[in-house]
Design a protein around this motif. Structure first.
Motif, PDB file in Angstrom:
ATOM      1  N   THR A  37       0.814  -1.207   0.000  1.00 34.88           N
ATOM      2  CA  THR A  37       0.000   0.000   0.000  1.00 34.88           C
ATOM      3  C   THR A  37       0.852   1.263   0.000  1.00 34.88           C
ATOM      4  OG1 THR A  37      -0.123  -0.049   2.428  1.00 34.88           O
ATOM      5  CG2 THR A  37      -1.854  -1.191   1.206  1.00 34.88           C
ATOM      6  N   ASN A  41      -1.771   2.555  -4.372  1.00 30.59           N
ATOM      7  CA  ASN A  41      -2.989   2.837  -3.618  1.00 30.59           C
ATOM      8  C   ASN A  41      -4.181   2.870  -4.575  1.00 30.59           C
ATOM      9  OD1 ASN A  41      -3.137   5.539  -4.802  1.00 30.59           O
ATOM     10  ND2 ASN A  41      -1.502   6.094  -3.372  1.00 30.59           N
ATOM     11  N   ARG A  42      -5.364   2.947  -4.006  1.00 32.71           N
ATOM     12  CA  ARG A  42      -6.589   2.888  -4.816  1.00 32.71           C
ATOM     13  C   ARG A  42      -6.732   4.076  -5.757  1.00 32.71           C
ATOM     14  NH1 ARG A  42     -10.673  -0.425  -4.178  1.00 32.71           N
ATOM     15  NH2 ARG A  42     -10.551  -2.063  -2.597  1.00 32.71           N
ATOM     16  N   MET A  95      -7.212  -5.764  -4.745  1.00 22.48           N
ATOM     17  CA  MET A  95      -7.844  -4.475  -4.469  1.00 22.48           C
ATOM     18  C   MET A  95      -9.251  -4.397  -5.044  1.00 22.48           C
ATOM     19  SD  MET A  95      -4.550  -2.001  -5.230  1.00 22.48           S
ATOM     20  CE  MET A  95      -5.431  -0.481  -4.878  1.00 22.48           C
TER      21      MET A  95
END
Length: 324
Positions: A37, A41-42, A95
């Motif tokens: 992470t 990341n998203r 994810m």
């Protein structure tokens, strides 16, 4: 016979001992280096696809940020391109993001002209810049093959990596990769172009000694910039040393008066060892050999290596105190 021919006349110093005072935070930063992470990341999904081009030619499917993210994982975890593709596929699957991952040939093709994003940082004080260069190996036969099978020795191919670090923050603020026959002063103007903000102190080894280096620094940052470069043993004073001594003349006179060790302590030249430590850190974390085979891809690989080291520095740095 002593280990050194002049061992009896060498300066001997007791090795100082230090203790890390922030073990809890530093230990956590060491763990975070392997945290996925930290590197992905998203939010990356919002800029994964390339913007549609309006000029003639094929449309790109992946943005530069997507290629940079994949190549960053490759350098962090020391993977080949195919394994990098497999790791990124598993990351987006975990994810639960519906993204297509670039294949290994796309990563190799796009790496050459990749524009690495540079994080914008507000500087509160001028940069204390220290620069140096080191050699890194490139793809080719290794020493093991020659020693094991007695193969014919070939000329080693390598590249020269130039790094510039801010002594205040420990951040690598400029970098470049050149062929091995390029001198350090030649690359200095390109390095200074990458530095955001003024520089009021410059440290370099004897390779930067000369009028061209001082001229480019004073032109960019004014005559008040402090230039700390050791003159050679054979250095002589300039004709105007009596009336208007230059900074180089002052260094020559200080060395004659206090000795070279005293001059180093007076000017703070000993801090230049921190860039040498950064070079060793590069070869330990990133590696002493470039994986890419073309020069443009190798330059991209080093730029990504700089981003990785700066990210690691932001996580936490050990704080030391002398105990003896």
């Amino acid at each position: 016979m002593p280990h050194k021919f002049n061992a009896s006349r060498r300066h001997k110093f007791d090795k100082k001992k230090y203790r890390v005072t922030n073990w809890r935070a530093y230990n956590e930063s060491l763990r975070n280096r392997g945290d996925l992470t930290i590197w992905v990341n998203r939010e990356i999904g919002k800029e994964w696809s390339a913007q549609r081009r309006t000029t003639r030619g094929g449309q790109r499917k992946y943005s530069d940020l997507a290629i940079e993210a994949c190549l960053t994982l490759r350098s962090v975890y020391a993977l080949a391109l195919r394994q990098t593709q497999g790791l990124m596929r598993s990351v987006v699957r975990l994810m639960k993001i519906d993204l297509l991952v670039p294949d290994f040939s796309t990563l190799s093709r796009r790496a050459g002209g990749l524009q690495i994003t540079k994080a914008a940082k507000a500087r509160t004080e001028p940069v204390h810049l220290v620069v140096d260069s080191t050699g890194v190996k490139i793809y080719g036969e290794g020493e093991w093959l020659q020693n094991k099978h007695k193969t014919k020795a070939t000329r080693r191919s390598w590249r020269k990596l130039h790094l510039g670090m801010d002594l205040n923050t420990g951040e690598i603020v400029c970098s470049d990769l050149t062929y091995e026959n390029v001198g350090d002063p030649t690359v200095l103007p390109d390095l200074l172009d990458q530095v955001d903000g003024p520089v009021n102190r410059f440290l370099g080894d004897g390779a930067y000694d000369g009028e061209p280096t001082r001229r480019v620094l004073e032109t960019r940052y004014g005559v008040d910039v402090e230039i700390i470069i050791p003159p050679p043993k054979t250095a002589v004073l300039s004709p105007e040393a009596d009336r208007n001594p230059s900074s180089r003349d002052k260094h020559i006179l200080a060395i004659k008066d206090k000795g070279r060790l005293g001059w180093q302590k007076q000017t703070g030249y000993n801090q230049r060892s921190r860039i040498e430590t950064q070079m060793g850190r590069w070869k330990q974390v990133i590696g002493n050999k470039l994986k890419a085979r073309t020069f443009n891809n190798q330059r991209t690989e080093t730029k990504i290596g700089v981003r990785i080291l700066n990210t690691i520095t932001e996580l936490s740095r050990p704080a030391f105190e002398a105990i003896s």
